[in-house]
Structure formats: C-alpha cells, structure tokens
Design an enzyme around this catalytic site. Structure first.
Site, mmCIF file in Angstrom:
data_model
loop_
_atom_site.group_PDB
_atom_site.id
_atom_site.type_symbol
_atom_site.label_atom_id
_atom_site.label_comp_id
_atom_site.label_asym_id
_atom_site.label_seq_id
_atom_site.Cartn_x
_atom_site.Cartn_y
_atom_site.Cartn_z
ATOM 1 N N ASP A 31 123.704 -37.699 25.279
ATOM 2 C CA ASP A 31 124.328 -38.879 24.646
ATOM 3 C C ASP A 31 125.834 -38.673 24.471
ATOM 4 O O ASP A 31 126.610 -39.618 24.559
ATOM 5 C CB ASP A 31 123.675 -39.153 23.289
ATOM 6 C CG ASP A 31 122.283 -39.753 23.432
ATOM 7 O OD1 ASP A 31 122.044 -40.454 24.432
ATOM 8 O OD2 ASP A 31 121.432 -39.506 22.555
ATOM 9 N N ARG A 69 133.306 -44.782 -4.753
ATOM 10 C CA ARG A 69 133.877 -43.457 -5.012
ATOM 11 C C ARG A 69 132.891 -42.444 -4.475
ATOM 12 O O ARG A 69 131.711 -42.469 -4.849
ATOM 13 C CB ARG A 69 134.031 -43.189 -6.512
ATOM 14 C CG ARG A 69 135.256 -43.788 -7.121
ATOM 15 C CD ARG A 69 135.290 -43.555 -8.620
ATOM 16 N NE ARG A 69 136.436 -44.201 -9.205
ATOM 17 C CZ ARG A 69 136.522 -45.508 -9.436
ATOM 18 N NH1 ARG A 69 135.533 -46.291 -9.120
ATOM 19 N NH2 ARG A 69 137.616 -46.005 -9.969
ATOM 20 N N ASN A 108 128.408 -46.029 18.584
ATOM 21 C CA ASN A 108 127.495 -45.529 17.538
ATOM 22 C C ASN A 108 127.975 -45.921 16.148
ATOM 23 O O ASN A 108 127.292 -46.646 15.449
ATOM 24 C CB ASN A 108 127.400 -44.003 17.575
ATOM 25 C CG ASN A 108 126.255 -43.497 18.424
ATOM 26 O OD1 ASN A 108 125.426 -44.280 18.885
ATOM 27 N ND2 ASN A 108 126.216 -42.207 18.642
ATOM 28 N N GLU A 109 129.129 -45.385 15.755
ATOM 29 C CA GLU A 109 129.590 -45.611 14.387
ATOM 30 C C GLU A 109 131.046 -45.219 14.217
ATOM 31 O O GLU A 109 131.632 -44.543 15.059
ATOM 32 C CB GLU A 109 128.752 -44.817 13.372
ATOM 33 C CG GLU A 109 129.051 -43.341 13.250
ATOM 34 C CD GLU A 109 128.492 -42.492 14.367
ATOM 35 O OE1 GLU A 109 129.313 -41.954 15.147
ATOM 36 O OE2 GLU A 109 127.274 -42.361 14.493
HETATM 37 P P1 NAD Z 1 126.314 -34.436 19.869
HETATM 38 O O1 NAD Z 1 126.713 -34.922 21.205
HETATM 39 O O2 NAD Z 1 126.025 -32.987 19.635
HETATM 40 O O3 NAD Z 1 125.089 -35.316 19.359
HETATM 41 C C1 NAD Z 1 124.374 -34.968 18.224
HETATM 42 C C2 NAD Z 1 122.989 -35.532 18.376
HETATM 43 O O4 NAD Z 1 123.000 -36.940 18.129
HETATM 44 C C3 NAD Z 1 122.375 -35.333 19.764
HETATM 45 O O5 NAD Z 1 121.059 -34.904 19.596
HETATM 46 C C4 NAD Z 1 122.428 -36.747 20.381
HETATM 47 O O6 NAD Z 1 121.395 -36.978 21.342
HETATM 48 C C5 NAD Z 1 122.213 -37.578 19.140
HETATM 49 N N1 NAD Z 1 122.663 -38.959 19.284
HETATM 50 C C6 NAD Z 1 123.845 -39.443 19.716
HETATM 51 N N2 NAD Z 1 123.831 -40.782 19.723
HETATM 52 C C7 NAD Z 1 122.606 -41.148 19.275
HETATM 53 C C8 NAD Z 1 121.986 -42.397 19.027
HETATM 54 N N3 NAD Z 1 122.616 -43.539 19.229
HETATM 55 N N4 NAD Z 1 120.715 -42.407 18.541
HETATM 56 C C9 NAD Z 1 120.050 -41.248 18.301
HETATM 57 N N5 NAD Z 1 120.589 -40.032 18.507
HETATM 58 C C10 NAD Z 1 121.853 -39.995 18.980
HETATM 59 O O7 NAD Z 1 127.388 -34.806 18.745
HETATM 60 P P2 NAD Z 1 128.822 -35.442 18.802
HETATM 61 O O8 NAD Z 1 129.344 -35.598 20.204
HETATM 62 O O9 NAD Z 1 129.619 -34.702 17.813
HETATM 63 O O10 NAD Z 1 128.541 -36.899 18.209
HETATM 64 C C11 NAD Z 1 127.884 -37.890 18.936
HETATM 65 C C12 NAD Z 1 127.031 -38.673 17.987
HETATM 66 O O11 NAD Z 1 126.078 -37.804 17.423
HETATM 67 C C13 NAD Z 1 127.776 -39.267 16.810
HETATM 68 O O12 NAD Z 1 128.233 -40.557 17.099
HETATM 69 C C14 NAD Z 1 126.790 -39.206 15.685
HETATM 70 O O13 NAD Z 1 126.156 -40.455 15.468
HETATM 71 C C15 NAD Z 1 125.729 -38.246 16.136
HETATM 72 N N6 NAD Z 1 125.671 -37.145 15.177
HETATM 73 C C16 NAD Z 1 124.702 -37.188 14.246
HETATM 74 C C17 NAD Z 1 124.636 -36.205 13.297
HETATM 75 C C18 NAD Z 1 123.531 -36.262 12.286
HETATM 76 O O14 NAD Z 1 122.542 -36.950 12.537
HETATM 77 N N7 NAD Z 1 123.685 -35.581 11.170
HETATM 78 C C19 NAD Z 1 125.543 -35.170 13.270
HETATM 79 C C20 NAD Z 1 126.523 -35.145 14.266
HETATM 80 C C21 NAD Z 1 126.579 -36.173 15.213
#
Ligand code: NAD
EC number: 2.7.1.23
Length: 267
Positions: free
Chosen positions: A45, A149, A123-124
C-alpha cells in the site's frame, strides 16, 4: 494505451515490474512515466500511496492498479501469481473504472504571511503537536462545534478508514460514501475541557475548519508523509471531500467488505 510501473524497490517487486514492462511493450503498449493512462504498482500500500501522489496532478487521466509482494494490501490487492492474468486484461483494454473519494486539505498561515497550500489525501491527513497539547477550535460548516485539546486529530477518507483511522477507534466506511471522518488522538476531557469524544463523519460539501489557538509547533501529515509546513505559523487547516477522485482500474470484482474481512478477520 500508455502505462508505467512503480516498484517498492525490493528484488521480487523489481523483477515483477520488469516482466510486466516487457510483456506490455511486446503487446505494443507504450511506456510513458510522464503521462500514463495506467499506473501498475508492485510492492504494498505504501508503494501505491507514493504512486498516487506522483500522479495526483492528473487523476482524471490516470488509473491505478496494485500488486502486493508482501501481505494483502488494501490498494495493492493483486497477488504476484495473478500477474499474467492482469497483464492479459490490461492488453485487452478498455477496462472498468471504480472511483473512490479523496480528502482535500488546505493549510493557511497566520496573517496570510504565506500562500495557502492545497493537498489531496488518499488515506488521511493528521495534525499533531510536536510539543505539549494541541488546542484548536473545530468548526463545521462555518459554525463553532468544539474546542479540541489533546495530541491531535486525524481526518480520513472512506478508503483510509481501514488504516490509521481504525487504529484510533474510527469506524470503517464503505468508499461509496463520499465523506470524511474526523477522529481524535487522546483528547483531554474533564469538567473544563470537552470534546465529542467519538469519531465524526461529514458528508460531501460539509467543510471542517481547524483553527489553531495555542502557539505550538505542529506536524501535518498526508498519507503518513510529513508535509513541509512552517510549523509555528499554521493558522487553519480546512478539510472536506475533494472534487477529484482516485480511479482504480478494475479487472475482477474484489468487494470492499471481502477485503476488510480478509485483512482483519480471516481469509
Ligand atoms: P506502511 O506503508 O508501513 O503501512 C502501514 C500499514 O498500513 C501497512 O500494513 C499497510 O498495508 C496498511 N495500510 C495502508 N493503507 C491502508 C488502508 N487504506 N487500509 C488498510 N490498511 C492500510 O506505512 P506508511 O507508509 O508510513 O503509511 C501509509 C499508511 O499506513 C498511512 O496512511 C496510515 O494510514 C497507515 N498507518 C497506520 C498505522 C496504524 O494503523 N497505527 C500506523 C502507521 C501507518
């Protein structure tokens, strides 16, 4: 038709990209990394999100499809064993397009010192204080809603609702719902400070404005990439459903709820 491939950079992903490129060139498709009609990502992703941002300026002309070389991806939902099948489908164009909503983020600076910057998130977007609590008012459709806050806020798209938003306790939204979701990160709630305390879903055309009230330095992310902001001078962050959409090239059905089940419950 013009195509390009984007690899995560590991050996398996690079090899698959080479195979795809060779096969598509042999079928008389043109390789064009500047103005592709289709972008094929190989990796995960993260690779898909990077490719999306590389072509975010031409979303109306670009479709995306992703192969995952690690665990199941939400955007990268083809497995390497299906590559031949995917290539055959791409060669036999035209293909079906599925569109998902995006989040528009506009960052404005105090005193209009700098030009506002507009971003799109697949995503966000998050805003977090890098020192102490973030204090901001949350306005919805021009009306004051609450004063937040806490550590920060996350604004996600429906397809991003399964990512960081989910880790914050947000709901999972089907991408056919053109909406954005606001979720809190560790809000302070007591007799003095009060926020809603639960995730909030806004429909299209309902703009949400975050106005920073304290003098903290902030970190703003778009799809987990840090946005270079003048951290001490951010005045407002405006979010809403974007006019633009992301376009996925669809060659076989893979319903959203099936993907959710396979990712989080069982295969
Ligand atoms: P990354 O590429 O290591 O991704 C982190 C995980 O998030 C991977 O397992 C990926 O498959 C999953 N992911 C990404 N988009 C997704 C979606 N739409 N639905 C479900 N899973 C999804 O991390 P990065 O490059 O630093 O960030 C990419 C995305 O990963 C961010 O946009 C964030 O939403 C997500 N993320 C999630 C967490 C968490 O759940 N705590 C932490 C870090 C990043």
């Amino acid at each position: 038709m013009k195509f390009t491939v984007a690899s995560r950079g590991d050996t398996l992903s690079d090899e698959l990209c080479d195979t795809i490129k060779t096969r598509l060139l042999a079928a008389d498709l043109a390789h064009d990394s500047e103005t592709p009609d289709i972008v094929i990502t190989v990796g995960g992703d993260g690779t898909f999100l990077e490719a999306f941002h590389s072509y975010a300026h031409r979303l109306e002309e670009t479709a995306f499809v992703g192969i995952h070389t690690g665990h199941l991806g939400f955007y990268a939902d083809w497995v390497p064993e299906e590559t031949e099948h995917l290539i055959t489908h791409i060669i036999k164009t035209p293909f079906q397009i599925v569109e998902y909503p995006l989040l528009e983020v506009v960052i404005r600076y105090r005193g209009g010192q700098r030009e506002p910057r507009r971003h799109l998130a697949l995503n966000e977007s998050t805003i977090k204080s890098t020192e102490g609590s973030l204090v901001c008012t949350v306005e919805i459709k021009g009306e004051a809603f609450e004063t937040f806050r806490g550590d920060g806020l996350c604004m996600s798209t429906p397809s991003g609702s399964t990512a960081y938003n989910k880790a914050l306790g947000g709901a999972i939204l089907h991408p056919s719902l053109a909406s954005i979701q606001l979720s809190e990160m560790a809000s302070i709630n007591n007799r003095i400070y009060r926020t809603l305390g639960s995730p909030l879903v806004l429909p299209q055309h309902h703009t949400c404005l975050l106005k920073l009230l304290n003098d903290v330095s902030v970190q703003v992310t778009i799809d987990h990439f840090n946005v270079p902001v003048f951290a001490e001078n951010v005045d407002t962050i405006q979010v809403r459903v974007a006019e633009e959409k992301v376009r996925f090239a669809r060659f076989r059905p893979f319903p959203f709820w099936k993907r959710v089940k396979e990712a989080f419950i069982s295969e």
